[in-house]
Motif scaffolding. Sequence first.
Motif, short mmCIF file in Angstrom:
data_model
loop_
_atom_site.label_atom_id
_atom_site.label_comp_id
_atom_site.label_asym_id
_atom_site.label_seq_id
_atom_site.Cartn_x
_atom_site.Cartn_y
_atom_site.Cartn_z
N UNK A 85 20.93 15.47 22.78
CA UNK A 85 21.99 16.04 23.60
C UNK A 85 21.39 16.44 24.95
N UNK A 86 21.83 15.76 26.01
CA UNK A 86 21.30 16.06 27.35
C UNK A 86 21.83 17.40 27.85
N UNK A 87 20.92 18.21 28.37
CA UNK A 87 21.32 19.51 28.92
C UNK A 87 21.76 19.29 30.37
N UNK A 88 23.01 18.82 30.53
CA UNK A 88 23.48 18.45 31.87
C UNK A 88 23.97 19.68 32.66
N UNK A 89 23.99 19.54 33.97
CA UNK A 89 24.57 20.58 34.83
C UNK A 89 23.58 21.56 35.43
N UNK A 90 22.28 21.40 35.15
CA UNK A 90 21.31 22.38 35.62
C UNK A 90 20.57 21.95 36.89
#
Lengths: 190, 529
Positions: free
Chosen positions: B372-377
Motif C-alpha cells: 500500500x503506497x503512502x501517497x500524499x506526503x
Amino acid sequence: MTTPLSGAGLSRRRFLQLGTIGSASLAVLGTTASLSGCSRPASPAAGFDFLSADDVVMLRALLPVANGSAYAAAAARNPDLGETALQRIDALCARMDPPAQAELRKLFDLLGWSLFRRLACGFSDGWSEAAPATLTAFLERWRQSSVGLFNAGHRGLVKLAGAGFWSQPATWAASTYPGPPAFAVSALNR
Amino acid sequence: MAINDLYTDGIGGGWNVRDASTLTQDEVLEADVVIVGSGAGGGTAAEILTAAGLDVLMLEEGALYTSADFKDMDEFRGYTTLYQEASARTTSDGAVSIFQGRAVGGTTVVNWTTSLRTPDNTLAHWREVYGVRDIESEQMAPWFERMEQRLGIEPWAMAPNRNNDLLRAGCEKLGVHWKVIPRNVRGCWNLGYCGLGCPVNAKQSMLVTTIPSALGQGMRLLHHARAQRLQFKGDQVSELTVQALDAQALRPTGVTLRVRARHFVLAGGAINTPALLLRSNAPDPRQRIGQRTCIHPVNGTVARFDDAVNGFHGAPQSIYSDEFLWPDSGVGYKLEVPPLQPMLSSGLFGSFGDALSRDMATLDHAQVNIALMRDGFHADSSGGQVRIDDNGAPVLDYDFSDYLWDGLRRAYLSMAEIQFAAGARMVRPAHLDGRDYSSWKEAREAIAALPMQKQRASLYSAHLMGGCLMGEDRQTAVVDSYGRFHEAGNLSVIDGSVFPTSIGANPQLSIYAFSARNASKLAESLRTA
C-alpha cells in the motif's frame, strides 16, 4: 514493449501502426458511430438489465476464450453455466454508476461494429462466427498493445468474463476452492 | 448454531428503521442532526451524538443487510450487494479498481478488520504542513484507546493463516520488520469472509456496534436514501434533498424527501462526500473540495509454494510489515496480504484463457503479498481529484507520477524477495508483463525492466482519503481541525475525506478516532448552543 508478437503474425512495426490507427479509431469511430446512428442507445436484451442482444452474443463468444480450458470442462457438466455467467456479468454492469456504464457502453458498441473490429481488433467476423483462435488473438492483441486504451479494454473484458465464471460454485473444483468451511456452513444454516 | 439477528430483534423491539424504497409519498423530515452515511465516520458519530441526547436521523443510500444475509459466505452475493458499483468501481480511466462499501455500516461491513492507529509521523506531518491543531500523539491517544475498547480491537491471538504466516516467515528470514495485526473482532470464527459481511457478528463493524446502540437510544435510520443536494442559505445549510431509491438501491423511485436539521454531518466517504458538496454548489472560494484524494495505491505479487497455502480460509489479514513504510527517500509502503477466494483472485494473476485456467488450478498453492503506497506526503504525490459529471455522479481522476511508479517498482521487489525468502518456488508480479520467475535473481532483473504504466500494472485501492481536508488555513482546508465546514456554520464532515494525506495504515481506526473526537466536540457545541 519488447515482446515479439508471436501468434498474431504481425511485425512489431505493423502492430504499432495498427495500434496507432486503433487509438485514433476509438475516438473518431466513436464519434462517427454516434453521429451516424450506428451507436443507438442500446436497449437491454430480454431478461437483462444492461446487456443488449449484441453484447450477449459477444460475451457468450468471449467467455470460453477469456477463461480457458476450465470453461469447457465446467460447462460440459453444468449446462446453465454460460447463461448464469451472462446474468452475473449483467448484474455487475447494471450496478455500475452512470459514468462507468457510459464508458462500457461505448466499448461494447464499438466492439459490435465490424469496421471497428477490422481496424482495431484484427478480425471482422461476427462474434458468433469468429473462431476461438481468432478471439484469443484479439484478446492477446489488446493485451500486448502499446495503447493503454486497448489494455484497459482487455482488462475490462477479461475481468467481467472472469467474475461471471469463477464466482460460480460449479467452478470451485477448477480453482481448488473447497468453498466455505463445511463446519461453519452447517452450523450457520442449520 | 443460530446467530442472533440484531436487526430482526431490534426492529421488533421498536427501533425506528425505515426503507425509503417502500415510500410512496414525499415527506419532510426534521431532526437535531442528520448524518449522511453510516460507515466508520457516520456510525461513530451517530452513537456519540445520540448518547448526548440529540435527535439524530441517519441516511444511507445502500441497503440494510444483516448476518442472516451473510451466512452463505458467497463471493458473488457479497461483491454485488455490499460494495459501491458492485465492486466494479474504478478510477475514471479504469486503471485502479476501488473497493468501497455501500450498505448500512458502509465499508466497515466489508473491510478485512485491520485496525491500526494513525502513525505518529503522519500526525506530525498534518500538524506541520497542514496546520491541523490538537492532534499531538498524547491528545489523540485517548480517542484511539476509546475506540479500541469500543470495538474489541486487539492483536490477533490465533495463529495466522499460511498466507499471512508466509509474509511473516519471509520477513523473519530477511531480518525485516513484521508485526501481528490488531483486529476489531469479538468471538471470531477465523473463517476468512470478512470481505463478504461477517456471518457470525464477530466483526465489530458499525452494523453491529454503534448503529444498534444509537437505534436503541432513539436514532432513526432511513436506508435506500440518497443525499442529492444541500441547500445553502447565507452561511447556513437550510435543507437536504434526498432521493428514495428502488428496492435494488439503484434508481430513484421519484419520491423526494426534504430533511431539515440544526446540523448536517456528511459521512459518505472520500468519494461521495466531496461529490455531494460539489453537486450542491457548496461555497468553495478556493476550489478545494474534491482535491488531494489519496487512495493508498496497491500492487501485488503472486507466489507459488510447494505445500498448500489455502489462502481462501482464515482471518484475511493478521500480519503486516512496516519495514518499507518510512524510507529516507521515495514513497513508503506497507506490506500485507489479501484473502484468496476465487472470484477476487481470478483478477490477480493478470492472465487469461488457458493460462488463467492453469493459474486457477493451483490457487490453493498461491500466496499473495500486497503493498500500500503512502501517497500524499510529497510534492510529487498530491493525490487525485473527485469531480462530478454532467449529471452529478462522482468521478475520481488519479494519476501516477514517476515518484509513485518508483515506489510501486520497489514494492514489487520487496514483496518478491520476501516470498523467495519464505521458500516460494516462483513469484509473479501482478502486471500484464509479469512472468513466473523462479529465483530472486531472475525476479530482480525482470522487475527492474517492467514497464511501469497504467493499465499494465494491476492496481487496487480499498482506502479512500481526502477531498475535504481539515486544517486551520482556509487556503488549503475545507473543514477546520474538528471537521466543521469553514464556509457554513451548521455543516461538518466526519469521515475519511478530512485526512490531508493518506494514513500509512489501513484507515478504519483513524476514521473511528477522529470521528469520535470531532463528534464529541460537536455534541458539546450543540448541547450548549
